[in-house]
Motif scaffolding. Structure first.
Motif, PDB file in Angstrom:
ATOM      1  N   ASP A  21      -6.059  16.878   8.299  1.00 25.46           N
ATOM      2  CA  ASP A  21      -6.700  15.813   8.982  1.00 25.46           C
ATOM      3  C   ASP A  21      -6.085  14.375   8.754  1.00 25.46           C
ATOM      4  OD1 ASP A  21      -8.441  17.583  10.058  1.00 25.46           O
ATOM      5  OD2 ASP A  21     -10.100  17.369   8.730  1.00 25.46           O
ATOM      6  N   HIS A  22      -5.313  14.254   7.625  1.00 25.22           N
ATOM      7  CA  HIS A  22      -4.735  12.964   7.213  1.00 25.22           C
ATOM      8  C   HIS A  22      -3.313  13.025   7.341  1.00 25.22           C
ATOM      9  CE1 HIS A  22      -8.878  12.858   5.938  1.00 25.22           C
ATOM     10  NE2 HIS A  22      -8.841  11.645   6.027  1.00 25.22           N
ATOM     11  N   GLU A  23      -2.582  11.806   7.530  1.00 23.33           N
ATOM     12  CA  GLU A  23      -1.385  11.487   7.714  1.00 23.33           C
ATOM     13  C   GLU A  23      -0.673  11.236   6.210  1.00 23.33           C
ATOM     14  OE1 GLU A  23       1.024  11.908  10.132  1.00 23.33           O
ATOM     15  OE2 GLU A  23      -0.501  12.678  11.266  1.00 23.33           O
ATOM     16  N   ILE A  24      -1.484  10.798   5.314  1.00 25.15           N
ATOM     17  CA  ILE A  24      -0.914  10.238   4.162  1.00 25.15           C
ATOM     18  C   ILE A  24      -1.773  10.854   3.106  1.00 25.15           C
ATOM     19  CG2 ILE A  24      -0.439   8.348   2.608  1.00 25.15           C
ATOM     20  CD1 ILE A  24      -0.025   6.615   5.293  1.00 25.15           C
ATOM     21  N   ILE A  25      -0.974  11.643   2.156  1.00 24.25           N
ATOM     22  CA  ILE A  25      -1.948  12.292   0.955  1.00 24.25           C
ATOM     23  C   ILE A  25      -1.201  11.766  -0.406  1.00 24.25           C
ATOM     24  CG2 ILE A  25      -2.334  14.650   0.044  1.00 24.25           C
ATOM     25  CD1 ILE A  25      -3.208  14.188   3.166  1.00 24.25           C
ATOM     26  N   GLY A  26      -2.136  11.735  -1.274  1.00 25.03           N
ATOM     27  CA  GLY A  26      -1.731  10.892  -2.370  1.00 25.03           C
ATOM     28  C   GLY A  26      -2.540  11.856  -3.881  1.00 25.03           C
ATOM     29  N   ILE A  27      -1.911  11.383  -4.769  1.00 23.49           N
ATOM     30  CA  ILE A  27      -2.394  12.137  -6.160  1.00 23.49           C
ATOM     31  C   ILE A  27      -2.693  10.754  -7.051  1.00 23.49           C
ATOM     32  CG2 ILE A  27      -2.063  13.268  -8.207  1.00 23.49           C
ATOM     33  CD1 ILE A  27      -2.198  15.239  -5.896  1.00 23.49           C
ATOM     34  N   VAL A  28      -3.977  10.774  -7.603  1.00 24.14           N
ATOM     35  CA  VAL A  28      -4.270   9.699  -8.407  1.00 24.14           C
ATOM     36  C   VAL A  28      -5.065  10.184  -9.659  1.00 24.14           C
ATOM     37  CG1 VAL A  28      -5.365   8.126  -6.694  1.00 24.14           C
ATOM     38  CG2 VAL A  28      -6.608   9.713  -7.485  1.00 24.14           C
ATOM     39  N   ASN A  29      -4.860   9.273 -10.617  1.00 24.04           N
ATOM     40  CA  ASN A  29      -5.394   9.576 -12.018  1.00 24.04           C
ATOM     41  C   ASN A  29      -6.622   8.993 -12.140  1.00 24.04           C
ATOM     42  OD1 ASN A  29      -5.889  10.720 -14.764  1.00 24.04           O
ATOM     43  ND2 ASN A  29      -4.224   9.284 -15.396  1.00 24.04           N
ATOM     44  N   LEU A  30      -8.077   9.541 -12.464  1.00 25.11           N
ATOM     45  CA  LEU A  30      -9.162   9.054 -12.671  1.00 25.11           C
ATOM     46  C   LEU A  30      -9.472   9.127 -14.200  1.00 25.11           C
ATOM     47  CD1 LEU A  30     -11.214  10.493  -9.848  1.00 25.11           C
ATOM     48  CD2 LEU A  30      -9.588   8.586  -9.814  1.00 25.11           C
ATOM     49  N   ALA A  31      -8.637   9.170 -15.107  1.00 24.13           N
ATOM     50  CA  ALA A  31      -9.075   9.320 -16.500  1.00 24.13           C
ATOM     51  C   ALA A  31      -9.488   8.115 -17.181  1.00 24.13           C
ATOM     52  CB  ALA A  31      -7.708   9.850 -17.339  1.00 24.13           C
ATOM     53  N   ALA A 188       1.426   9.158  -7.117  1.00 26.86           N
ATOM     54  CA  ALA A 188       2.540   9.462  -5.832  1.00 26.86           C
ATOM     55  C   ALA A 188       1.853   9.541  -4.655  1.00 26.86           C
ATOM     56  CB  ALA A 188       3.322  10.583  -6.246  1.00 26.86           C
ATOM     57  N   VAL A 189       2.352   9.065  -3.483  1.00 28.07           N
ATOM     58  CA  VAL A 189       2.002   9.615  -2.341  1.00 28.07           C
ATOM     59  C   VAL A 189       2.850   9.962  -1.259  1.00 28.07           C
ATOM     60  CG1 VAL A 189       0.982   8.238  -0.141  1.00 28.07           C
ATOM     61  CG2 VAL A 189       0.627   7.352  -2.596  1.00 28.07           C
ATOM     62  N   CYS A 190       2.598  11.055  -0.475  1.00 30.91           N
ATOM     63  CA  CYS A 190       3.553  11.609   0.498  1.00 30.91           C
ATOM     64  C   CYS A 190       3.025  11.176   1.904  1.00 30.91           C
ATOM     65  CB  CYS A 190       3.218  13.451   0.492  1.00 30.91           C
ATOM     66  SG  CYS A 190       4.319  14.063   1.642  1.00 30.91           S
ATOM     67  N   GLU A 191       4.188  10.693   2.689  1.00 29.87           N
ATOM     68  CA  GLU A 191       4.039  10.242   4.014  1.00 29.87           C
ATOM     69  C   GLU A 191       4.999  10.746   4.858  1.00 29.87           C
ATOM     70  OE1 GLU A 191       3.517   6.079   6.714  1.00 29.87           O
ATOM     71  OE2 GLU A 191       4.565   6.116   5.144  1.00 29.87           O
ATOM     72  N   GLY A 192       4.981  11.749   5.750  1.00 30.25           N
ATOM     73  CA  GLY A 192       5.925  12.404   6.325  1.00 30.25           C
ATOM     74  C   GLY A 192       6.883  13.204   5.541  1.00 30.25           C
ATOM     75  N   ASP A 193       7.963  13.061   5.439  1.00 28.43           N
ATOM     76  CA  ASP A 193       9.198  13.630   4.678  1.00 28.43           C
ATOM     77  C   ASP A 193       9.439  12.864   3.460  1.00 28.43           C
ATOM     78  OD1 ASP A 193      10.557  11.627   5.837  1.00 28.43           O
ATOM     79  OD2 ASP A 193      12.034  12.818   6.663  1.00 28.43           O
ATOM     80  N   THR A 194       8.876  11.702   3.038  1.00 29.62           N
ATOM     81  CA  THR A 194       8.866  10.939   1.836  1.00 29.62           C
ATOM     82  C   THR A 194       8.070  10.964   0.843  1.00 29.62           C
ATOM     83  OG1 THR A 194      10.376   9.523   3.482  1.00 29.62           O
ATOM     84  CG2 THR A 194       9.691   8.496   1.066  1.00 29.62           C
ATOM     85  N   ILE A 195       8.181  11.217  -0.232  1.00 29.49           N
ATOM     86  CA  ILE A 195       7.215  10.802  -1.355  1.00 29.49           C
ATOM     87  C   ILE A 195       7.364   9.671  -2.037  1.00 29.49           C
ATOM     88  CG2 ILE A 195       6.568  11.745  -3.616  1.00 29.49           C
ATOM     89  CD1 ILE A 195       6.962  14.441  -2.734  1.00 29.49           C
ATOM     90  N   TYR A 196       6.426   8.595  -2.365  1.00 31.69           N
ATOM     91  CA  TYR A 196       6.654   7.430  -2.867  1.00 31.69           C
ATOM     92  C   TYR A 196       6.047   7.559  -4.244  1.00 31.69           C
ATOM     93  CZ  TYR A 196       7.619   5.721   1.809  1.00 31.69           C
ATOM     94  OH  TYR A 196       8.339   5.447   3.399  1.00 31.69           O
ATOM     95  N   THR A 197       6.541   7.118  -5.234  1.00 28.48           N
ATOM     96  CA  THR A 197       6.232   7.143  -6.528  1.00 28.48           C
ATOM     97  C   THR A 197       5.669   5.847  -7.005  1.00 28.48           C
ATOM     98  OG1 THR A 197       7.970   6.682  -7.489  1.00 28.48           O
ATOM     99  CG2 THR A 197       7.606   9.030  -7.589  1.00 28.48           C
ATOM    100  N   ALA A 198       4.894   5.499  -8.076  1.00 27.17           N
ATOM    101  CA  ALA A 198       4.105   4.422  -8.559  1.00 27.17           C
ATOM    102  C   ALA A 198       5.066   3.196  -8.641  1.00 27.17           C
ATOM    103  CB  ALA A 198       3.119   4.542  -9.617  1.00 27.17           C
ATOM    104  N   ASP A 199       6.177   3.613  -9.068  1.00 26.86           N
ATOM    105  CA  ASP A 199       7.210   2.468  -9.422  1.00 26.86           C
ATOM    106  C   ASP A 199       8.096   2.053  -8.065  1.00 26.86           C
ATOM    107  OD1 ASP A 199       8.437   5.031  -9.146  1.00 26.86           O
ATOM    108  OD2 ASP A 199      10.304   4.340 -10.264  1.00 26.86           O
ATOM    109  N   VAL A 200       7.817   2.669  -7.227  1.00 26.84           N
ATOM    110  CA  VAL A 200       8.426   2.172  -5.893  1.00 26.84           C
ATOM    111  C   VAL A 200       7.309   1.552  -5.201  1.00 26.84           C
ATOM    112  CG1 VAL A 200       9.216   2.987  -3.592  1.00 26.84           C
ATOM    113  CG2 VAL A 200      10.036   4.149  -5.442  1.00 26.84           C
ATOM    114  N   LEU A 201       6.091   1.776  -5.021  1.00 26.59           N
ATOM    115  CA  LEU A 201       5.166   1.289  -4.497  1.00 26.59           C
ATOM    116  C   LEU A 201       4.749  -0.332  -5.109  1.00 26.59           C
ATOM    117  CD1 LEU A 201       2.641   4.230  -3.955  1.00 26.59           C
ATOM    118  CD2 LEU A 201       4.138   3.337  -2.208  1.00 26.59           C
TER     119      LEU A 201
END
Length: 333
Positions: A21-31, A188-201
């Motif tokens: 249902d969503h175009e942009i999916i990411g992984i986060v750390n809640l520690a 990290a976040v995936c949008e379409g065919d690209t994965i953006y890591t935290a250092d890029v964002l």
């Protein structure tokens, strides 16, 4: 045959549905985020993103079963206490929202210092007592002054990347210095065919804007000098052509509605300059002629006296002085 519990299937299915249902999916750390602060952060994301906490293996299964093959790459970034974030918000904007929602937190023993931790010089609220020794033991220069404990100099108690000891953590808490940041870390976040890591964002907005502005101006300059027409370069090219045409017409004395006044003004100034030069030359000729005639008149008596050398020499000297005076008079006025 191993039977998978229905509730586990439901958890994975829920994550899979959100992924579809969503175009942009990411992984986060809640520690290390206290529950009250986590609730506050989730409320700040209401309407912008959905965060779902789950077990690592559930998240891994949901990503591997996703229709978008590129989402499988997010499995490599599962870390800490992971959760999935689902949004339509631009990854860079999402990263900034999460960073801005972070809050200060007390130091904990065993935590890694995110930057140099500094205890600044100045008064403390502590009266003389055992805490003076605790400060000094933690590497903080302190003394008693006017009934208070005073830190005499700025002190770096933990350097960036080093582990915070229990003694230092305790003393920082007593000093109400909260050097840690608590918040949702976007890994990290995936949008379409690209994965953006935290250092890029993580970008410097002001520097990025300045870089774009410079690149834009350089592109316009290139288009102008190369004669490439577009919506940005065309007005500049036309203005430059108009200036060049005007300068050419002025230098070639071509009369037009725009050059006539300027050419006449230039001619008038040249006329005044020429008239001034002619007047100066005429004055120079007149002065030269006057000096010549005065000098000739002044030397005549000296020639007449050559036949009578016996006369007093003072008369000859007086005649020469008079001639010189006449010449100087003619020269200076």
């Amino acid at each position: 045959m191993h039977h998978v519990a229905d509730w586990k299937k439901e958890k994975v299915a829920e994550l899979e549905d959100l992924t579809k249902d969503h175009e942009i999916i990411g992984i986060v750390n809640l520690a290390d985020i206290p529950a009250p602060q986590l609730q506050t952060m989730r409320k700040s994301l209401y309407g912008k993103a959905v965060i779902k906490m789950s077990r690592k293996n559930f998240i891994k299964l949901a990503l591997e079963n996703a229709d978008n093959e590129n989402l499988k790459g997010l499995v490599d970034y599962i870390d800490g206490q992971p959760a999935m974030v689902f949004t339509e918000t631009n990854p860079f904007k999402l990263f900034k929202i999460l960073e801005d929602s972070k809050t200060e937190a007390p130091a904990k023993a065993g935590s890694i210092a995110p930057a140099d931790i500094v205890v600044p010089a100045g008064d403390t609220s502590f009266p003389p007592g055992p805490i003076l020794g605790e400060l000094q033991q933690a590497g903080i220069p302190a003394k008693i002054d006017k009934g208070k404990i005073v830190v005499t100099d700025d002190a770096v108690v933990v350097e960036e990347g080093d582990e915070i000891s229990k003694d230092v953590a305790d003393i920082l808490t007593k000093l109400e210095i909260h050097p840690m940041e608590v918040g949702i870390d976007l890994l990290a976040v995936c949008e379409g065919d690209t994965i953006y890591t935290a250092d890029v964002l993580e970008i410097d907005e002001e520097e990025t804007i300045q870089t774009i502005q410079t690149a834009h101006q350089n592109a316009i300059n290139l288009a102008v000098f190369a004669g490439i027409y577009n919506s940005e370069s065309a007005p500049v090219i036309v203005q430059k052509a108009a200036r060049d045409a005007l300068n050419l017409a002025l230098n070639a004395n071509i009369l037009t509605s725009e050059t006539t006044d300027k050419i006449l003004s230039k001619a008038y100034l040249q006329m005044l300059a020429l008239a001034g030069k002619l007047s100066a030359d005429a004055l120079d000729d007149e002065l030269s002629e006057k000096l010549s005639s005065q000098a000739a008149a002044a030397t005549t008596p000296a020639e007449d006296n050559t036949e009578e050398p016996e006369e007093e020499p003072e008369e000859e000297e007086e005649a020469a002085e008079e001639a010189a005076a006449v010449g100087l008079g003619a020269l200076f006025g």
